[in-house]
Design an enzyme around this catalytic site. Structure first.
Site, mmCIF file in Angstrom:
data_model
loop_
_atom_site.group_PDB
_atom_site.id
_atom_site.type_symbol
_atom_site.label_atom_id
_atom_site.label_comp_id
_atom_site.label_asym_id
_atom_site.label_seq_id
_atom_site.Cartn_x
_atom_site.Cartn_y
_atom_site.Cartn_z
ATOM 1 N N GLN A 126 0.823 -1.223 0.000
ATOM 2 C CA GLN A 126 0.000 0.000 0.000
ATOM 3 C C GLN A 126 0.853 1.267 0.000
ATOM 4 O O GLN A 126 0.362 2.352 -0.312
ATOM 5 C CB GLN A 126 -0.936 0.030 1.212
ATOM 6 C CG GLN A 126 -2.068 -0.983 1.143
ATOM 7 C CD GLN A 126 -2.954 -0.894 2.359
ATOM 8 O OE1 GLN A 126 -2.640 -1.431 3.404
ATOM 9 N NE2 GLN A 126 -4.068 -0.183 2.231
ATOM 10 N N HIS B 78 -7.173 -9.521 6.053
ATOM 11 C CA HIS B 78 -7.186 -8.391 5.110
ATOM 12 C C HIS B 78 -5.754 -8.017 4.696
ATOM 13 O O HIS B 78 -5.475 -7.815 3.510
ATOM 14 C CB HIS B 78 -7.904 -7.201 5.773
ATOM 15 C CG HIS B 78 -7.995 -5.973 4.932
ATOM 16 N ND1 HIS B 78 -9.176 -5.537 4.357
ATOM 17 C CD2 HIS B 78 -7.052 -5.066 4.560
ATOM 18 C CE1 HIS B 78 -8.938 -4.439 3.671
ATOM 19 N NE2 HIS B 78 -7.661 -4.115 3.777
HETATM 20 CO CO CO Z 1 -6.444 -2.571 3.049
#
Ligand code: CO
Length: 171
Positions: free
Chosen positions: A51, A138
């Protein structure tokens, strides 16, 4: 420490598989420290290295079952995490810092046991359930290039999002 830019879901890096960490060195420490600052700044429950544009198997989760005053004290660093055991089922709402404002209904195992390394290369195990287990699934999905929108049952409606925010506000 420095804030890193969180990539949004249209970024192709988010659908790539991340590589194993082999060196537990200063470069890793800097990545972890920056990710920690970025996660706290975004007030999220988890953040994975892809990310922030680093395709390595590194993730942070905030373990909300740890009684602490601050998010900082609840953060657990996961390096090369591996699922050893999972059990049960939970279905609930899920969001992601890379997909702001979007929430989906996602089914996950209720309990998980993982094996992981800490920043110094020491192996540890963690068994947890409910929200913290959801966060682990997740984040490990992120390391495999999977977003919750790839596996969700459906998006939450605007009314459901409002309801969820009202409920969280009461806690
Ligand atoms: Co996420």
């Amino acid at each position: 420490m420095a804030l890193r830019n969180i990539l949004k879901d249209e970024d192709p890096g988010l659908s790539k598989k991340s590589r194993t960490i082999t060196g537990f060195d200063k470069r890793l420490f800097t990545l972890l420290d920056d990710m920690r600052e970025t996660l706290i700044n975004a007030d999220g429950l988890g953040l994975a290295a892809p990310q922030v544009g680093v395709l390595r198997r590194v993730a942070l989760i905030a373990d909300t079952t740890i009684e602490a005053e601050t998010l900082d004290e609840q953060i657990i660093e996961l390096i090369n995490p591996e699922i050893m055991f999972e059990d049960g089922e939970q279905c609930g709402s899920e969001g992601c810092l890379s997909i702001p404002g979007v929430y989906g209904l996602v089914s996950r195992p209720n309990t998980v046991k993982i094996k992981s390394y800490d920043r110094h290369g020491k192996e540890f195990e963690l068994e947890t359930s409910a929200l913290t287990a959801r966060a682990i699934f997740h984040e490990i999905d992120h390391l495999n290039g999977v977003l919750f929108t790839d596996i969700m049952e459906r998006l939450l409606t605007d009314e459901e999002i409002e309801e969820m925010k009202t409920e969280r506000g009461k806690e």
